[in-house]
Design a protein around this motif. Sequence first.
Motif, PDB file in Angstrom:
ATOM      1  N   PRO A  48       0.812  -1.228   0.000  1.00 20.88           N
ATOM      2  CA  PRO A  48       0.000   0.000   0.000  1.00 20.88           C
ATOM      3  C   PRO A  48       0.842   1.274   0.000  1.00 20.88           C
ATOM      4  N   PHE A  49       2.039   1.217   0.598  1.00 19.60           N
ATOM      5  CA  PHE A  49       2.895   2.401   0.578  1.00 19.60           C
ATOM      6  C   PHE A  49       3.338   2.726  -0.847  1.00 19.60           C
ATOM      7  N   GLY A  50       3.766   1.706  -1.582  1.00 20.29           N
ATOM      8  CA  GLY A  50       4.195   1.922  -2.962  1.00 20.29           C
ATOM      9  C   GLY A  50       3.068   2.423  -3.850  1.00 20.29           C
ATOM     10  N   ILE A  51       1.872   1.849  -3.682  1.00 24.05           N
ATOM     11  CA  ILE A  51       0.724   2.332  -4.464  1.00 24.05           C
ATOM     12  C   ILE A  51       0.408   3.780  -4.098  1.00 24.05           C
ATOM     13  N   GLY A  52       0.557   4.110  -2.805  1.00 19.93           N
ATOM     14  CA  GLY A  52       0.317   5.486  -2.370  1.00 19.93           C
ATOM     15  C   GLY A  52       1.297   6.468  -2.986  1.00 19.93           C
ATOM     16  N   VAL A  53       2.559   6.062  -3.094  1.00 21.54           N
ATOM     17  CA  VAL A  53       3.569   6.920  -3.738  1.00 21.54           C
ATOM     18  C   VAL A  53       3.201   7.162  -5.188  1.00 21.54           C
ATOM     19  N   TYR A  54       2.764   6.118  -5.877  1.00 20.30           N
ATOM     20  CA  TYR A  54       2.358   6.274  -7.278  1.00 20.30           C
ATOM     21  C   TYR A  54       1.150   7.200  -7.396  1.00 20.30           C
ATOM     22  N   ALA A  55       0.155   6.996  -6.527  1.00 19.12           N
ATOM     23  CA  ALA A  55      -1.043   7.852  -6.569  1.00 19.12           C
ATOM     24  C   ALA A  55      -0.682   9.309  -6.295  1.00 19.12           C
ATOM     25  N   ASN A  56       0.302   9.524  -5.430  1.00 19.15           N
ATOM     26  CA  ASN A  56       0.703  10.894  -5.089  1.00 19.15           C
ATOM     27  C   ASN A  56       1.379  11.598  -6.251  1.00 19.15           C
ATOM     28  N   SER A  57       1.940  10.816  -7.175  1.00 24.40           N
ATOM     29  CA  SER A  57       2.599  11.413  -8.342  1.00 24.40           C
ATOM     30  C   SER A  57       1.615  11.759  -9.452  1.00 24.40           C
ATOM     31  N   ARG A  58       0.377  11.313  -9.324  1.00 26.34           N
ATOM     32  CA  ARG A  58      -0.631  11.589 -10.341  1.00 26.34           C
ATOM     33  C   ARG A  58      -1.250  12.960 -10.096  1.00 26.34           C
ATOM     34  N   SER A  59      -1.731  13.551 -11.155  1.00 29.26           N
ATOM     35  CA  SER A  59      -2.307  14.895 -11.064  1.00 29.26           C
ATOM     36  C   SER A  59      -3.832  14.885 -11.039  1.00 29.26           C
ATOM     37  N   ASP A  60      -4.438  13.712 -11.162  1.00 24.81           N
ATOM     38  CA  ASP A  60      -5.897  13.657 -11.261  1.00 24.81           C
ATOM     39  C   ASP A  60      -6.566  13.348  -9.925  1.00 24.81           C
ATOM     40  N   PHE A  61      -5.864  13.602  -8.817  1.00 29.65           N
ATOM     41  CA  PHE A  61      -6.438  13.419  -7.489  1.00 29.65           C
ATOM     42  C   PHE A  61      -6.375  14.729  -6.708  1.00 29.65           C
ATOM     43  N   ASN A  62      -7.400  14.982  -5.932  1.00 28.80           N
ATOM     44  CA  ASN A  62      -7.402  16.165  -5.068  1.00 28.80           C
ATOM     45  C   ASN A  62      -6.371  16.013  -3.965  1.00 28.80           C
ATOM     46  N   ARG A  63      -5.799  17.150  -3.541  1.00 31.32           N
ATOM     47  CA  ARG A  63      -4.780  17.148  -2.500  1.00 31.32           C
ATOM     48  C   ARG A  63      -5.418  17.445  -1.148  1.00 31.32           C
ATOM     49  N   VAL A  64      -4.988  16.711  -0.133  1.00 27.61           N
ATOM     50  CA  VAL A  64      -5.503  16.885   1.230  1.00 27.61           C
ATOM     51  C   VAL A  64      -4.320  16.871   2.186  1.00 27.61           C
ATOM     52  N   PRO A  65      -4.476  17.455   3.386  1.00 28.55           N
ATOM     53  CA  PRO A  65      -3.382  17.426   4.377  1.00 28.55           C
ATOM     54  C   PRO A  65      -3.065  16.001   4.811  1.00 28.55           C
ATOM     55  N   LEU A  66      -1.805  15.765   5.117  1.00 28.46           N
ATOM     56  CA  LEU A  66      -1.365  14.448   5.562  1.00 28.46           C
ATOM     57  C   LEU A  66      -2.060  14.068   6.863  1.00 28.46           C
ATOM     58  N   ASN A  67      -2.466  12.813   6.951  1.00 24.08           N
ATOM     59  CA  ASN A  67      -3.168  12.307   8.132  1.00 24.08           C
ATOM     60  C   ASN A  67      -2.360  12.598   9.397  1.00 24.08           C
ATOM     61  N   PRO A  68      -2.977  13.197  10.435  1.00 27.17           N
ATOM     62  CA  PRO A  68      -2.245  13.495  11.678  1.00 27.17           C
ATOM     63  C   PRO A  68      -1.605  12.271  12.311  1.00 27.17           C
ATOM     64  N   ILE A  69      -2.234  11.103  12.142  1.00 26.47           N
ATOM     65  CA  ILE A  69      -1.649   9.870  12.687  1.00 26.47           C
ATOM     66  C   ILE A  69      -0.301   9.595  12.029  1.00 26.47           C
ATOM     67  N   LEU A  70      -0.225   9.821  10.721  1.00 24.38           N
ATOM     68  CA  LEU A  70       1.032   9.612  10.004  1.00 24.38           C
ATOM     69  C   LEU A  70       2.075  10.642  10.421  1.00 24.38           C
ATOM     70  N   VAL A  71       1.654  11.878  10.657  1.00 26.15           N
ATOM     71  CA  VAL A  71       2.591  12.929  11.084  1.00 26.15           C
ATOM     72  C   VAL A  71       3.200  12.577  12.438  1.00 26.15           C
ATOM     73  N   VAL A  72       2.352  12.172  13.385  1.00 25.33           N
ATOM     74  CA  VAL A  72       2.832  11.811  14.723  1.00 25.33           C
ATOM     75  C   VAL A  72       3.756  10.598  14.653  1.00 25.33           C
ATOM     76  N   THR A  73       3.383   9.612  13.853  1.00 23.33           N
ATOM     77  CA  THR A  73       4.213   8.413  13.709  1.00 23.33           C
ATOM     78  C   THR A  73       5.562   8.753  13.101  1.00 23.33           C
ATOM     79  N   GLU A  74       5.553   9.608  12.094  1.00 25.30           N
ATOM     80  CA  GLU A  74       6.799  10.004  11.443  1.00 25.30           C
ATOM     81  C   GLU A  74       7.758  10.654  12.430  1.00 25.30           C
ATOM     82  N   ARG A  75       7.236  11.539  13.269  1.00 23.99           N
ATOM     83  CA  ARG A  75       8.093  12.240  14.230  1.00 23.99           C
ATOM     84  C   ARG A  75       8.571  11.295  15.328  1.00 23.99           C
ATOM     85  N   ALA A  76       7.706  10.352  15.723  1.00 25.29           N
ATOM     86  CA  ALA A  76       8.102   9.391  16.752  1.00 25.29           C
ATOM     87  C   ALA A  76       9.225   8.483  16.256  1.00 25.29           C
ATOM     88  N   ILE A  77       9.205   8.138  14.980  1.00 24.75           N
ATOM     89  CA  ILE A  77      10.248   7.288  14.408  1.00 24.75           C
ATOM     90  C   ILE A  77      11.508   8.101  14.140  1.00 24.75           C
TER      91      ILE A  77
END
Length: 719
Positions: A48-77
Amino acid sequence: MTTPIVNRSNQSGQSKKPERANSLLLSSRRFAAWAAEITLVVTSGLIPFGIGVYANSRSDFNRVPLNPILVVTERAIARPLALPVSYGIRNVAWPTNILWTIALLAPVTLSWWQLYLLAKTGSTIPKRWLKVRVVNEQGKPPGLGAVVIREGVGRWTVPISIAYLLWRYSFAFPNLGLFTFLSLLMIVGEGIGLPSRRGRRALHDQLAGTYTIDAARPLPSSLLANNRQAQSAGRNDQPEEWQEGNEELAAAQTNQSPNLWRQIQQNPNLTLFGVGLTSMTAVLATLIGTQVYIQIQQSQRATKQINSQQFLELVKQLSPNSGATNEQRQSAILAMGGLNDSQSIKFLADLLVSETNPSLVDTIQQALTTVGPKAIPELKNKNLFLVGKLESVGNTATQERELRQGRLQRNQRTINKILSVYSGKIEGVDLSSTQLGQSGTPGSSFFNLVLDNVDLSGVKFKSANLNQASLKGSRFRSAGEDGRWDTYDDVMADLSQAQLQQANLTDANLSRVLMNRIDLSRATLNRANLSNARLFDAKLNSTQLVGADLRNAVLEKASLTGADLGDAKLNEANLYAARLGRVTAIGTQLSFANLTNTDWQGADLSGAYLDRANLSNANLSATRLAGAVLRSAQMENVNLQNADLSLADLRGANVAGADFKGAILAPSKQDPADQFVQTPDLGSVSAVVQGVDFSQAKNLDAKQLAYICTQGGIHPRCP
């Protein structure tokens, strides 16, 4: 006699070979099962991470703020691994947000499911496939508590902790690759690196009181029925065929070693002594700590009382009716600065505004500079107050406005001096919303903030006015306590929403600095280091960025209209939906950059490197792309109307849906006066569109088709 001896030898050899074979077979299956379990967990996150990276490179999806859970996890790691953490606003495609959340939760869920199966049945799915089972001393499934100790403590926590300590305090820090290798080495060593002998157990099995057995050999009924009798008799009456390959549990039936709980039960007096000694030590430490705290508080109160008495005496001496001479007042001001407490700092900040004697004003500034960064909060409060007073009189040039403006400028100069003197020692200073830019009406004196070659790491300039400031060569980032760049403790300034119009930041270090919604219109940032900086929705209109380093910078929705990006490095930068009309980007490096939905109308991209860049849905109408390198670029639905693509290298580019109406493909003779545009070495002009598929391109005229067909391009109408 020779014959019997030979026969016994053969029999002995035949009996040992199966045992070794079974032992090796079980060890191999144990390792294979463990590897399969880890592969399943890792794969559940990577897919799912790899598919997410691919989806993020596409221009036909609306942009939204990064999930707060992911932000907290990123900083904890990031903190324990010394990784640079991403701060500020970060938008991703909406499927990416969901997929990355799944990539976080799926491995955790699968891990707990495997632990549950191991606790209740003694086997995970891979262990069941490979006929491996984990049991306790009674041959039963170990239970959840034992499994958590076995896997969580013994299998992972102990080896990874050892690897982390070796990595953190060695030359390998902060190389994450070496830490990964060391962790794997420790984990494998913990499992198979113990002294090889029959009946041996890995550390995780010893801690949890578990045994790994060959499930292909069913447990004999006597194990459960006569387990206690066999232990009390000191014998092992299990069948020999079951013992082969299950040496760990078989040995446990004859040689029971007392665990920690049994030792506590057998030695209650020793246990009570240990508990009592620990309690006495804790009480003694509490008493000593309390006494030390009381002494410190008494000392602080005494010092505060003395300072208060001195402060009152100095205030009397500085009063207008004291009759003190100018020299005496200067001495009193310096003495008050030496007190270095809150009441004296506040008094000096107020006196700086009300005093009119130039010599005394200089002395007050000197005293506040001696106080240092501790004086900044009070000066900031006064700055905000003076700005409000100045705005209340309007913009008309009056005597009252001149008076208030002069007071504000004294405050600004004092802050300027403290920042200059204490360069590199002002981390955490908060100057948010302060007015430090040029202020004043035409014909009056101006204040100009000058902080050239100053270390401003960690200063908070959020929403501050720094217009026309001179910050040449200044550093807004430092390596932190560990002295290493790109680690978690890097100290960075906060310039989000700050105003830096016409500021001079030539050669400044702004790497990884937070600058979301900053206003850098008409500023000079030539050769500045802005790599990995956060410039979301920033204003960089008509900004000079010649030779600037913007690699991996986030410029999403930024406005760079009319900016000069000549020779700038924007490799792998994120410019999603950025406005770049009339930009000068001659020779600019934009390889692998995210340029989806960008607007380059009228820009000059001559000789720019756009190889493997994502230009989907970009507007490149009326742009100059002569000599640009667009190899393997994603150009789906790009607008190339009236663009100059002469000598541009399009090999490998995806031009499906691209609009070529009026675009110039055939190279024209270069103007001798335009020799400063360096075109890439293409080998031959015919190679620029060779192999490029124009089948789905739009609005190709006859002249363009003729050029494409003769130069090796692909189109259904080519002969």
